[in-house]
Motif scaffolding. Sequence first.
Motif, PDB file in Angstrom:
ATOM      1  N   ILE A   1      47.854  48.214  33.527  1.00  0.00           N
ATOM      2  CA  ILE A   1      46.393  47.691  33.489  1.00  0.00           C
ATOM      3  C   ILE A   1      46.308  46.535  32.299  1.00  0.00           C
TER       4      ILE A   1
ATOM      5  N   PRO B   1      48.117  50.975  40.069  1.00  0.00           N
ATOM      6  CA  PRO B   1      47.912  51.725  38.818  1.00  0.00           C
ATOM      7  C   PRO B   1      46.477  52.246  38.898  1.00  0.00           C
ATOM      8  N   MET B   2      45.481  51.796  39.689  1.00  0.00           N
ATOM      9  CA  MET B   2      44.177  52.045  39.944  1.00  0.00           C
ATOM     10  C   MET B   2      43.961  53.493  40.729  1.00  0.00           C
TER      11      MET B   2
ATOM     12  N   LYS C   1      42.662  57.179  39.759  1.00  0.00           N
ATOM     13  CA  LYS C   1      41.834  57.750  40.559  1.00  0.00           C
ATOM     14  C   LYS C   1      42.242  59.132  40.982  1.00  0.00           C
TER      15      LYS C   1
ATOM     16  N   THR D   1      36.151  48.257  43.313  1.00  0.00           N
ATOM     17  CA  THR D   1      37.345  47.718  43.655  1.00  0.00           C
ATOM     18  C   THR D   1      36.990  46.174  43.740  1.00  0.00           C
TER      19      THR D   1
ATOM     20  N   HIS E   1      37.968  45.215  39.945  1.00  0.00           N
ATOM     21  CA  HIS E   1      39.612  45.280  39.772  1.00  0.00           C
ATOM     22  C   HIS E   1      40.402  44.067  40.484  1.00  0.00           C
TER      23      HIS E   1
ATOM     24  N   ILE F   1      43.820  43.015  38.984  1.00  0.00           N
ATOM     25  CA  ILE F   1      44.703  44.509  39.231  1.00  0.00           C
ATOM     26  C   ILE F   1      45.239  44.684  40.400  1.00  0.00           C
ATOM     27  N   GLU F   2      44.285  44.247  41.651  1.00  0.00           N
ATOM     28  CA  GLU F   2      44.827  44.311  42.830  1.00  0.00           C
ATOM     29  C   GLU F   2      44.470  43.017  43.569  1.00  0.00           C
TER      30      GLU F   2
ATOM     31  N   ASP G   1      34.203  48.905  33.971  1.00  0.00           N
ATOM     32  CA  ASP G   1      33.763  49.867  35.021  1.00  0.00           C
ATOM     33  C   ASP G   1      33.036  51.118  34.778  1.00  0.00           C
TER      34      ASP G   1
END
Lengths: 841, 253
Positions: free
Chosen positions: A291, A379-380, A384, B58, B61, B66-67, B178
Amino acid sequence: MIPRAYFWNTLRLRPIRTCLSLISVAGAVAAVMAVLQSTIATRMQMNDLHSTLDSPVNMEIIATDTGPFAQDDIAAVMKSDEYVAVPIFRVFTKVVAGSRASRCLTVGMNSDDYGRVHDVQIVSGRTATEFGEVCLAASVAEHLRVGPGDEVEIGAKGLPWLLKKKVVGVYQVPVTEQVNDSATVLTTLDDAARLGKSRGKVNAVLIRLTGDRSEWREQSVRESVQAQLPKSLMVTQSAAASDLSRPTEAMIGVGLNVAAILSVIASVFIVFNSSQMSVTERQGQLAVMRIIGATDDQIRSMLYREALLIGLAGTVLGILPGIAGSAFLEQGMRDVLGFRKMQSVALQPLSVIVGIAFGPLVTMISIWFPAKTACVTPPMQVLKGGSVGKPILTRRLTLTLGVAFFIIASVFFALTWLKIAPWVTSIVAIACLEIASVLLLPELIAPMAVLYFRIAGWFAPIEAGLGHRQLIDKFQRTIVTVAVLFVVSATSICVGITTFSVTQNIESWVERTVDADFILFATRPSADMSDATSLPLELKDEIRQLPGITMVDEVSFCFASVNERSAMLAVQEFDLHRTIPIDLIQGDMSTLQDRLQEGEVLLGSVLANLLQVGLDDTVTIQVGESVDTAKVAGIVREYTAGGLMMQMDSRPAKERFPIPDPQVYGINSRPEDAASVAESLKTIAGQHGLVYQSLADLKNMIRSMVEAITSRLFLILVLALVIAAFAIVNSLTMNVIEQTRYLGLLRVVGLLQSQAFRLFLCQAVFLGAMGIIPGVLIGTVMSYLTTNSFGGITDHGVTFVAAPELLAGYVVCGVVLSLLAAVLPATRAARLRPLEAIHEE
Amino acid sequence: MGHESDSNSAGNVIRAERISKVFLHEGTEIWPFREVTLNIRRGELLAIMGPSGSGKSTLLHTLGGIEPPTSGGIWIEDHCVSSMSEKERTLLRRRRVGFIFQSFNLIPTLNVLDNVSLPLTLDGISAKESADRAAEALAKTGMSHRLTHLPTQLSGGEQQRVAIARALVIHPAVVLADEPTGNLDSRRGRDITSLLRQLAHDNRQTVVVVTHDFRVASQSDRVIVLLDGHVTYDGKPGSDEELMATMRQESEA
């Protein structure tokens, strides 16, 4: 670039993980090195044995009546550029030194010829060059307790008195001396001829080819020499004694190959498991790094460098145990094969190089899979606490691959069974079967988990429920852990039960084929049997006179050719025995005695297989110059001479072939007289320089050998299990680390410390049982197939012996070790402080 | 790096146009947010609020790269994040985006200084320069006295300060946080919020905070409320009561 601090701190601040990784690699390196080194050493020792048994002598000239002949008769063939010819005189003698005596074969030859045909090493003193001098084999010198400078007396059949000779040297023939005691005395040609009452004569000429030693050249030289000889002389093929041991060695070769392949598979699994855990444990950290900007290449590079370091360090740690393990295994192999006096083989560069390369290489390869998973998972999703990505090997893929490997294994077995493919194919098939079983294992785990935890739930419902959930939630890890235990168990059991079966087969063969209460022989026959010393015939009558004697059987061994194939012919008086002492595979025991009296023969199964002959077939037998045919009355299981054995009854054999005087007397007595007979026989043995052995001695010797092998084997199996148990420590430690918060919550809501402890013990028993029990079952099947694959070499193969006590002991040890492996993680779980655990990430 | 935008002239550091995100879960499509358009200015402290499961994290991110979004376009400064490869997005995050998490996510085996200098080390900056810049960032967050400690030796508030220093050390264009106060008590939460506000205003760094905490939101320059994947409120924070009322109203509607 990942900071060096991370690299070092990861190793330093996670001592348990680092230790587990190092132990896994070190154990794997040690196992591979040990198995490889002992395999190479055993092969080298067998090759050495071969090179000695494969006598450099290609052919011999002897008289058609096997008697002495004048040197003038052979003058025409003595000089040639194509070969070296050495005239000799062989005579059976009795050598006496004080109160000690020994039966020996005395060989006379010119001192210049020493070493021209045989690899003779002078241990002390010199060769016999003058009349009246002798050079003794080391075992004879040792038995008589004499050395250079001492005097001995030598007598021979027909000589009215003993002749004094001076010992000038002691020699040995490398390898054969170490394998078996040879009883030969070397002297001058004239000396030996006088002992044989044939002054100026010889009774054999040894011929060794120079240059090309191919079969066709040997044939052409033989024909050319024969053409120059008078009709009273003939050229015979030198007995290739090594042929007789090749089937046994091929069997050992199968065992070594199976052990080597399976140990590599097991080692790879152990290292793979450790690498998988090491990365999975840090998924969160790796995700954070990604990240904040670590590229996939950086993550992979870091993991590869770490794996390299662990691999190198583990290798360094594994080398010494590897050397110790190889010495242990090599010694075991020498004990099993009877190479007791052989010097241990120096550490071979190949085993060291493979061992050194194995650690880093396998660690690097094994990190590829978890490193890839770590880099492809969002990665998230990792942070989680979700699933760490789609496994590279999906259930469907493993199932498909498992079925495919199973089909390949079945096809290979079928091809070997039908003798379309060579027997080595069965080794590949066994490896394929093991891989197939591992790949199909996941299909078994889920239903078995339901069953196991349902049963466990009766005793500890909360722990069983939680344990089941955790193992199924982390199914991939559960599979890898179980797979490691499975592979190690299957491998160990396969090798263990196969070895056990072989030793048990030998023990039961001895039980069936040796029915004499006592055995007397002159010297142990040397490796090529041609040196086996005959016993004095008058001794038989002397023994018969002893009170309580019920039977004296005489056994003679000689080289023979059966359908032009070298074999050993054993001749004995079968009619003396109430039950014929053989291990019959094919044939009718009720009519066998009559058929043997009519001159029919028994063939060892290996010989029958090689000759492709069966029951009632006719074979052509040649002993010396005599050639005759005989029907096959039965096929027997034989281990002597590698199974290339033929047996005949004494009377018809002596009528048709030049059978030497007996070399062994088998003696039976009334049970009540056994003790006095034993004492009398010991006295006789001492007087005549013979070796005495009772059946009880023989059985005890074999039993102690079997026990030594079995105990050594069990130790190796348990050691393998201990290394495999680290997989359980790995897996459960991971479960504790990953579920710390969850465990903390459970503790807050009332889970007792003892319950937390039991939760992990419950999981450990399941992991252990799921890996070990199917592993033992498949290992047993693999062992069954391995013993059957020996049939490709020996025809009769090896009868599979399941050894339930060994299997049960292994399972119990495995489960206990699994429980012990769980103690560390379970204690860690039980000692978690609930509030700290809740805040743990 | 990235793809240039020709319409980023109004001082926007982040520009999101009609971005949507969809996940497949056991054959069912889940849309955390749909057709969201958002512009965030330099030096602005933006709070994203909404009930649990509304797609706030979400969205954050996705904004930070990140996404990738399923559809629509995102630009950070002049770089089109939505059309970048994974590696390009990683490099952009490394150099222009700082992340702060509710659970701190420090590397347990690195000390405070090494944790903070990690993004610089990853970027190939020399150890000395990395250490100097990390020490400077830690000084700004008041953690100079804990340089050699491991994360496990720090309190929650201290760990979050270290995490903020790690986000700041690269001098990012945008800091995405976050629930940065979610694991902290109210006093430490207030300190962290003040620190973030100070960052935005003093350093003219854009800070986007996902939060449930009305006190955090009330200190921001602007609040957006996300409900069922849509932006239902975009404006000044006002008082806690006003925000609460807005969220309740939108929720009931």
